[in-house]
Design an enzyme around this catalytic site. Structure first.
Site, PDB file in Angstrom:
ATOM      1  N   ASN A 147       0.892  -1.260  -0.105  1.00  0.00           N
ATOM      2  CA  ASN A 147       0.002  -0.103   0.155  1.00  0.00           C
ATOM      3  C   ASN A 147       0.852   1.282   0.026  1.00  0.00           C
ATOM      4  O   ASN A 147       1.937   1.019  -0.088  1.00  0.00           O
ATOM      5  CB  ASN A 147      -0.959  -0.162   1.218  1.00  0.00           C
ATOM      6  CG  ASN A 147      -2.333   0.643   0.850  1.00  0.00           C
ATOM      7  OD1 ASN A 147      -2.391   1.638   0.073  1.00  0.00           O
ATOM      8  ND2 ASN A 147      -3.331   0.089   1.466  1.00  0.00           N
ATOM      9  N   HIS A 206      24.006  -0.274  11.268  1.00  0.00           N
ATOM     10  CA  HIS A 206      25.429   0.528  11.450  1.00  0.00           C
ATOM     11  C   HIS A 206      25.907  -0.021  12.703  1.00  0.00           C
ATOM     12  O   HIS A 206      25.446  -0.655  13.640  1.00  0.00           O
ATOM     13  CB  HIS A 206      25.240   2.196  11.656  1.00  0.00           C
ATOM     14  CG  HIS A 206      24.333   2.770  10.522  1.00  0.00           C
ATOM     15  ND1 HIS A 206      25.020   2.988   9.221  1.00  0.00           N
ATOM     16  CD2 HIS A 206      23.059   2.741  10.208  1.00  0.00           C
ATOM     17  CE1 HIS A 206      24.397   3.491   8.480  1.00  0.00           C
ATOM     18  NE2 HIS A 206      23.093   3.252   8.944  1.00  0.00           N
ATOM     19  N   ARG A 210      -0.881 -14.425  20.189  1.00  0.00           N
ATOM     20  CA  ARG A 210      -1.877 -15.684  20.180  1.00  0.00           C
ATOM     21  C   ARG A 210      -1.409 -16.327  18.756  1.00  0.00           C
ATOM     22  O   ARG A 210      -0.887 -15.923  17.757  1.00  0.00           O
ATOM     23  CB  ARG A 210      -3.347 -15.308  19.835  1.00  0.00           C
ATOM     24  CG  ARG A 210      -4.030 -14.563  18.842  1.00  0.00           C
ATOM     25  CD  ARG A 210      -5.425 -14.569  18.812  1.00  0.00           C
ATOM     26  NE  ARG A 210      -6.013 -13.827  17.692  1.00  0.00           N
ATOM     27  CZ  ARG A 210      -7.002 -14.249  16.779  1.00  0.00           C
ATOM     28  NH1 ARG A 210      -7.633 -15.096  17.562  1.00  0.00           N
ATOM     29  NH2 ARG A 210      -7.371 -13.420  16.043  1.00  0.00           N
TER      30      ARG A 210
END
Length: 183
Positions: free
Chosen positions: A83, A113, A181
């Site tokens: 998106n 880094h 879950r």
């Protein structure tokens, strides 16, 4: 070993290397053209993605704007949807499985880094791959850090920061992201 080879191998490399700067410049030209192309011009957009990305199997839909470092390190299975405002820093390989959906503002970072400031300010960096399995959904604003693997059939909740591997068949959320879950 070239800086590109070091980058791909996950070794400390100089991102200011001429070859790497040129590769990033090429990617920026391509994604700028991609982002400017009409949404309805699927043929042009697909042709640009074929030039930009490393490989993709089938259906791919990337909403503009889209940004990446190199493009050639991004591979995807079939049915990838990204998106608006997705950012992929693909200094290492970013692999998407089949049926992967990214909500707006998802960020995938393979670059990192050195932790020691004296080393970090010299400029070199590292990269570690990101792997996203089949049937994965990343909610809005998710950040995936270097070296992470997200298992098949998993959902990552909006706003999560994924710092460690997430197994298959779970819902995970939070900062840092954790499993809440099984599915």
């Amino acid at each position: 070993m070239t800086e590109l080879e070091k980058m791909i191998a996950g070794e400390l490399y100089n991102a200011g290397d001429v070859e790497l700067v040129a590769a990033r410049s090429k990617a920026r030209q391509l994604f700028t053209q991609y982002n400017a192309a009409s949404y309805d011009d699927k043929e042009t957009k697909t042709a640009m993605l074929k030039q930009l990305l490393g490989n993709f199997k089938g259906n791919i839909d990337i909403q503009s704007p889209f940004y990446c470092d190199y493009g050639f390190n991004i591979t995807a299975g079939d049915n990838l949807f990204l998106n608006f405002n997705c950012i992929i820093l693909d200094c290492a390989r970013v692999t998407f499985g089949d049926n992967v959906f990214l909500a707006p503002n998802v960020q995938l970072y393979t670059a990192y880094h050195p932790l020691i400031a004296a080393e970090r300010i010299k400029g070199p960096e590292y990269a570690a791959p990101i792997t996203i399995g089949d049937n994965v959904w990343l909610g809005g604003g998710v950040i995936v850090c270097p070296g992470v693997t997200i298992g098949d059939n998993t959902t990552i909740g909006a706003g999560s920061v994924v710092t460690k591997d997430i197994p298959a068949n779970v819902v995970a959320v939070g900062n840092p992201c954790r499993v809440i879950r099984s599915l």
